[in-house]
Design an enzyme around this catalytic site. Structure first.
Site, short mmCIF file in Angstrom:
data_model
loop_
_atom_site.label_atom_id
_atom_site.label_comp_id
_atom_site.label_asym_id
_atom_site.label_seq_id
_atom_site.Cartn_x
_atom_site.Cartn_y
_atom_site.Cartn_z
N LYS A 64 76.80 71.66 74.12
CA LYS A 64 76.96 72.50 72.93
C LYS A 64 77.80 73.74 73.20
O LYS A 64 78.38 74.32 72.29
CB LYS A 64 75.60 72.91 72.37
CG LYS A 64 74.83 71.74 71.73
CD LYS A 64 74.69 71.93 70.26
CE LYS A 64 74.03 70.78 69.52
NZ LYS A 64 72.98 70.03 70.22
N SER A 89 67.04 76.39 66.78
CA SER A 89 66.01 76.73 67.75
C SER A 89 66.31 76.00 69.05
O SER A 89 65.56 76.06 70.00
CB SER A 89 64.63 76.31 67.23
OG SER A 89 64.68 74.95 66.87
N SER A 315 73.69 64.60 77.86
CA SER A 315 74.15 65.69 77.00
C SER A 315 73.53 67.06 77.30
O SER A 315 74.11 68.08 76.92
CB SER A 315 73.96 65.33 75.54
OG SER A 315 72.62 64.96 75.29
C1 LIG Z 1 72.51 68.83 69.96
C2 LIG Z 1 72.25 67.86 71.03
C3 LIG Z 1 72.48 66.47 70.83
C4 LIG Z 1 72.97 65.92 69.53
O1 LIG Z 1 74.28 66.35 69.26
P1 LIG Z 1 74.93 66.19 67.82
O2 LIG Z 1 76.28 66.78 67.96
O3 LIG Z 1 74.05 66.95 66.86
O4 LIG Z 1 74.94 64.74 67.49
C5 LIG Z 1 72.28 65.62 71.90
N1 LIG Z 1 71.81 66.07 73.08
C6 LIG Z 1 71.57 67.37 73.29
C7 LIG Z 1 71.06 67.78 74.63
C8 LIG Z 1 71.77 68.31 72.28
O5 LIG Z 1 71.52 69.61 72.51
#
Ligand SMILES: *Cc1c(COP(=O)(O)O)cnc(C)c1O
Length: 329
Positions: A64, A89, A315
């Protein structure tokens, strides 16, 4: 899904690959070029060649940071000095707080009264002002809009924003730059910012590479949306994947996904826990439940991967370590 490229309706606020390239230039020296990890055990278990893009090691703990930093960098000087507002949050809050601190933009984050204390502290720790609201009585979007109007702050949402999507696409751009062409990339899917950015990068850099979004079983709104050809809204899904408790795709993420994403699949919470344990034991890394969505799809056969070269985006890694230990223990 499966429409020729010509059917894309040109819309100025839906990003293209060039915007991902521009985001990568802005992120140069600010975001980590996270490592790409491999595991013989994972390859043996799946019969594939898996390349794990470790965004759990990104600044502020998730991909992010890429979108948040890019969105602030895209503001003109005056707007940047006035500042930005976000409501979250989760990982977007910490990402926008750090990105603002690095670029001299004041940040206000609107968070629910029951947000984990650790996350509120982390967001404040990056210098952001946290505005607490009662999630049962107040509307956070209204609060965000009011702050935006009163103080001239730019509202930066977590996924449905052109510069956010373009920033998220830089993770796949780096991944393909390191691995060369891939057959498939699996992305963790909530509101679709990561998945749509990944699809923009993959389409341009590895033609023929399929992009598949992976969402929690309890909240398969994206799968339903792609099947129906319109955005489907669901109640807040109950899942340990707290970063994917979104109730609907965004207008922009849906527009990109329906053109460029091959499929959406789901995994269960039990499969996420198994994957957290596997990644800790074998790759020696801490990945949060939401961050395991894509890896769980590969390891548990939600997507056929045998014989393929597969990119897997891990992610994020923001999870309370005691909670992590309880889940994998
Ligand atoms: C926000 C998030 C997602 C999902 O991402 P989107 O762009 O909303 O599809 C997946 N994994 C993590 C760790 C996130 O913080």
């Amino acid at each position: 899904m499966g429409h020729p490229a010509e059917t894309i309706v040109p819309a100025p606020d839906v990003p293209a690959f060039e915007d991902v390239v521009q985001a990568a230039r802005r992120l140069e020296g600010a975001a980590h070029k996270t490592p790409v990890l491999t595991s013989r055990t994972a390859d043996a278990r799946t019969g594939a060649r898996l390349f794990f893009k470790a965004e759990n090691l990104q600044r502020a703990g998730s991909f992010k940071f890429r979108g948040a930093y890019n969105a602030i960098a895209a503001l003109d000087e005056a707007a940047r000095r006035r500042g930005v507002v976000a409501f979250s949050s989760g990982n977007h809050a910490q990402a926008i707080a750090l990105a603002g601190q690095l670029q001299g933009a004041p940040v206000v984050v609107v968070m629910p009264h029951d947000a984990p204390a650790m996350k509120v502290a982390a967001t404040r720790g990056y210098g952001a002002e946290v505005v607490i609201y009662d999630r049962y009585k107040e509307d956070r979007e209204a609060i965000g809009r009011r702050l935006s109007a009163e103080r001239g702050l730019a509202l930066i949402p977590p996924f449905d924003h052109a510069d956010v999507i373009a920033g998220q696409g830089t993770a796949a751009m780096e991944l393909i730059g390191e691995t060369g062409p891939l057959d498939l990339i699996l992305a963790c899917l909530g509101g679709g910012g990561l998945t749509s950015g990944t699809a923009l990068a993959a389409h341009a850099l590895s033609p023929g590479c399929r992009v598949i979004g992976v969402e929690p079983e309890a909240g398969d709104d994206a799968r339903q949306s792609l099947n129906r050809g319109e955005i489907v809204q669901i109640p807040v899904p109950q899942t340990i994947a707290d970063g994917a408790q979104t109730t609907a795709l965004g207008r922009r993420t849906f527009a990109i996904m329906r053109e460029r994403v091959a499929d959406v699949v789901t995994v269960s919470d039990a499969q996420l826990v198994d994957t957290m344990r596997f990644l800790a034991e074998r790759l020696k890394i801490v990945v949060e439940p939401t961050g395991c969505l894509a890896a769980a799809a590969a390891l548990h056969g939600a997507v056929p991967v045998e014989g393929k070269r597969v990119g897997v985006i891990l992610s994020g890694g923001n999870v309370d370590i005691a909670a992590f230990a309880r889940m994998v223990g």
